[in-house]
Motif scaffolding. Structure first.
Motif, PDB file in Angstrom:
ATOM      1  N   ALA A   1      -7.389   1.759   6.817  1.00  0.00           N
ATOM      2  CA  ALA A   1      -7.540   1.471   5.387  1.00  0.00           C
ATOM      3  C   ALA A   1      -8.438   2.498   4.704  1.00  0.00           C
ATOM      4  CB  ALA A   1      -8.089   0.061   5.195  1.00  0.00           C
ATOM      5  N   VAL A   2      -9.520   2.887   5.376  1.00  0.00           N
ATOM      6  CA  VAL A   2     -10.418   3.905   4.816  1.00  0.00           C
ATOM      7  C   VAL A   2      -9.665   5.212   4.581  1.00  0.00           C
ATOM      8  CG1 VAL A   2     -12.418   5.370   5.282  1.00  0.00           C
ATOM      9  CG2 VAL A   2     -12.536   2.915   5.769  1.00  0.00           C
TER      10      VAL A   2
ATOM     11  N   SER B   1      -2.546   2.585  12.275  1.00  0.00           N
ATOM     12  CA  SER B   1      -3.236   1.320  12.017  1.00  0.00           C
ATOM     13  C   SER B   1      -2.273   0.239  11.530  1.00  0.00           C
ATOM     14  CB  SER B   1      -4.358   1.539  11.001  1.00  0.00           C
ATOM     15  OG  SER B   1      -3.851   2.050   9.766  1.00  0.00           O
TER      16      SER B   1
ATOM     17  N   LEU C   1      -8.636  -3.008   2.747  1.00  0.00           N
ATOM     18  CA  LEU C   1      -9.851  -2.732   3.511  1.00  0.00           C
ATOM     19  C   LEU C   1     -10.805  -3.930   3.479  1.00  0.00           C
ATOM     20  CD1 LEU C   1     -11.835  -0.842   5.004  1.00  0.00           C
ATOM     21  CD2 LEU C   1     -12.513   0.052   2.765  1.00  0.00           C
TER      22      LEU C   1
ATOM     23  N   LEU D   1      -9.348  -1.256  10.035  1.00  0.00           N
ATOM     24  CA  LEU D   1     -10.430  -0.832   9.143  1.00  0.00           C
ATOM     25  C   LEU D   1     -10.407   0.676   8.923  1.00  0.00           C
ATOM     26  CD1 LEU D   1     -13.370  -3.089  10.402  1.00  0.00           C
ATOM     27  CD2 LEU D   1     -12.238  -3.204   8.166  1.00  0.00           C
ATOM     28  N   TRP D   2     -10.335   1.446  10.008  1.00  0.00           N
ATOM     29  CA  TRP D   2     -10.321   2.907   9.874  1.00  0.00           C
ATOM     30  C   TRP D   2      -9.061   3.378   9.151  1.00  0.00           C
ATOM     31  CZ3 TRP D   2     -14.252   5.945  10.040  1.00  0.00           C
ATOM     32  CH2 TRP D   2     -15.360   5.614  10.821  1.00  0.00           C
TER      33      TRP D   2
ATOM     34  N   THR E   1       0.825  -1.211   0.000  1.00  0.00           N
ATOM     35  CA  THR E   1       0.000   0.000   0.000  1.00  0.00           C
ATOM     36  C   THR E   1       0.861   1.264   0.000  1.00  0.00           C
ATOM     37  OG1 THR E   1      -0.241  -0.331   2.396  1.00  0.00           O
ATOM     38  CG2 THR E   1      -2.073  -1.014   1.005  1.00  0.00           C
TER      39      THR E   1
ATOM     40  N   LYS F   1     -11.768  -6.551   6.697  1.00  0.00           N
ATOM     41  CA  LYS F   1     -13.177  -6.691   7.067  1.00  0.00           C
ATOM     42  C   LYS F   1     -13.601  -8.153   7.088  1.00  0.00           C
ATOM     43  CE  LYS F   1     -17.465  -5.380   7.794  1.00  0.00           C
ATOM     44  NZ  LYS F   1     -17.870  -4.835   9.121  1.00  0.00           N
TER      45      LYS F   1
ATOM     46  N   SER G   1      -4.889  -0.344  -1.332  1.00  0.00           N
ATOM     47  CA  SER G   1      -5.448  -0.009  -0.011  1.00  0.00           C
ATOM     48  C   SER G   1      -6.907  -0.417   0.086  1.00  0.00           C
ATOM     49  CB  SER G   1      -5.302   1.495   0.266  1.00  0.00           C
ATOM     50  OG  SER G   1      -3.949   1.866   0.355  1.00  0.00           O
ATOM     51  N   LEU G   2      -7.633  -0.298  -1.018  1.00  0.00           N
ATOM     52  CA  LEU G   2      -9.026  -0.747  -1.056  1.00  0.00           C
ATOM     53  C   LEU G   2      -9.092  -2.267  -0.876  1.00  0.00           C
ATOM     54  CD1 LEU G   2     -12.012  -0.002  -1.473  1.00  0.00           C
ATOM     55  CD2 LEU G   2     -11.636  -0.267  -3.940  1.00  0.00           C
TER      56      LEU G   2
END
Length: 445
Positions: free
Chosen positions: A320-321, A358, A421, A317-318, A262, A425, A417-418
């Motif tokens: 990655a967003v 993160s 995510l 999670l946060w 990433t 999850k 990065s998407l």
């Protein structure tokens, strides 16, 4: 109430390896242009100088687990401290690009070993309630090292065309300090001691860490784990890819790879070049790079505060967003004919902030927790080696992809990065507040 002073001392010494990691990773940033001109390198040649350290990291990570299991965590750390000193002095005095590459490769061997053994050691000495934070201190030390590297680069840049040599010599000084710390009241991991028959020594270390209650509680779990391990065959490399163990190793290894592809080390190593591509001058670009190091450092403090509160999965999670949004914005900025310098700086800092809070520390926490003790050393070596392979590919091809335009570089990182995510999850378990033995049971291992 038992004092935590000894536990924090052990953690402090162990994370000095992370400091060395960061110094060597970030120190090349201010030196790239001078090295390129001094040795008349192409963009591919410069990419090799920057990336070859990660080849050493891969090799060091791949074989460290076996050495750490056979000779102990502390001895591996002592060897890496000596390697840091020798390789830094070698890089600083290199008379050819071949020698520079050789000593960068040697540095990588030490960094790769550190990236395995430091989180392994800390996870083995830490009480469950504080393990996430203490393991994250290793990443915190890496960010301090990166920040210090940027600061030293900035202070040394005006010393002439050979100032890059002074930049690359800085880790030698810190390597000497690290070696001294390792020789002063730094014990072996109690889990390793107990597993190799040094029961009284193990109890003595654990007593100093957390008192008699800690000895009684954790020693019982260690004994149970070792009894169970004796009923199993010796772990083989092929076991990492079979059954329930294979599933967990795949999850941990993919997480380790995604942490790198990433884009973090591309941004860390080439931060001044990114800002120059946006139209920022040389000294100002390096000053902006120091801001990258500072934000990286500060947001790792946030991660240390949150990792045992918010949990591992929530932070991932946060993070990655935030990475998807900031990298997407950078892609759009570099598609424009003229970039807004301030907007590029802010977006890079946001990306660094979300990564540092993160994926940066939490990946190491998760893989040190989800791998069972019996295969931990081998599995962490494998996952970390894959991580370094991804780092090599990222750093090697960053200067080449950048020739087509920075928008391509950041677009690729945004897409990856998407993917990260979605992966977190669906696949990453929550391990907050659980003993290593509880995690093994819940994962069906």
């Amino acid at each position: 109430m038992h004092s935590n002073r000894y536990l924090y001392w052990m953690t402090f010494v162990a994370v000095n390896g992370g400091l060395m990691f960061g110094l060597n990773m970030g120190g090349i940033a201010g030196a790239t242009n001078m090295i390129k001109e001094g040795f008349s390198l192409t963009d591919g040649g410069l990419g090799t100088v920057a990336a070859i350290m990660t080849v050493g990291c891969l090799l060091g990570a791949l074989f460290t687990g076996r050495f750490a299991d056979r000779y102990g965590r502390r001895r591996v750390m002592l060897v890496t401290a000596v390697m840091y000193i020798i390789s830094a002095l070698g890089c600083a005095t290199a008379s050819s690009v071949v020698l520079l590459d050789f000593f960068r490769l040697t540095t990588g061997l030490a960094v790769g070993a550190t990236s395995v053994v430091a989180p392994m050691y800390i996870s083995e000495i830490s009480p469950a309630a504080r393990r996430g934070r203490l393991v994250s201190f290793n990443q915190f030390a890496i960010t301090i090292g990166i920040l210090l590297a940027y600061v030293f680069d900035y202070l040394l840049i005006d010393l002439g065309p050979n100032s890059w040599r002074y930049m690359l010599a800085v880790p030698a000084l810190f390597g000497v300090i690290y070696l001294i710390f390792l020789c002063i009241s730094f014990p072996e991991s109690p889990r390793w001691l107990y597993a190799h028959g040094f029961r009284e020594e193990a109890k003595s270390v654990m007593r100093r860490i957390g008192g008699e209650e800690f000895v009684q509680h954790d020693m019982a779990e260690i004994e149970g784990s070792l009894r169970e391990e004796k009923t199993r065959e010796k772990v083989r490399f092929s076991e990492l890819f079979r059954g329930s163990i294979g599933r967990i190793v795949l999850i941990g290894t993919l997480l380790a790879g995604l942490q790198q592809i990433t884009g973090i080390n591309a941004v860390i190593m080439f931060a001044p070049d990114i800002f120059q591509a946006a139209g920022v001058g040389g000294d100002t670009a390096l000053a902006n790079a120091m801001l990258v190091g500072l934000v990286n450092f500060l947001m790792t403090i946030v991660a240390l505060w949150l990792v045992d509160r918010a949990g591992r999965k929530s932070l991932l999670l946060w993070g990655a967003v935030g990475m998807v949004v900031s990298l997407g914005f950078l892609t759009w900025q570099f598609m424009l004919p003229v970039q807004n310098h301030l907007a590029v700086l802010v977006a890079v800092l946001i990306y660094i902030a979300f990564f540092a809070a993160s994926f940066s520390p939490v990946m190491w926490v998760v893989i040190s927790e989800i791998y069972p003790t019996r295969i931990k050393a081998l599995a962490m070596s494998f996952s970390t080696a894959v991580s370094w392979a991804c780092t090599f590919l990222t750093v090697q091809f960053t200067p080449i992809i950048s020739l087509a335009g920075m928008e391509w570089l950041f677009g690729i990182f945004a897409l990856l990065s998407l993917v990260a995510l979605v992966f977190v999850k669906v696949w990453i378990p929550e391990t907050k507040g659980k003993t290593l033995e509880q995690i093994e049971t819940e994962l069906g291992l």
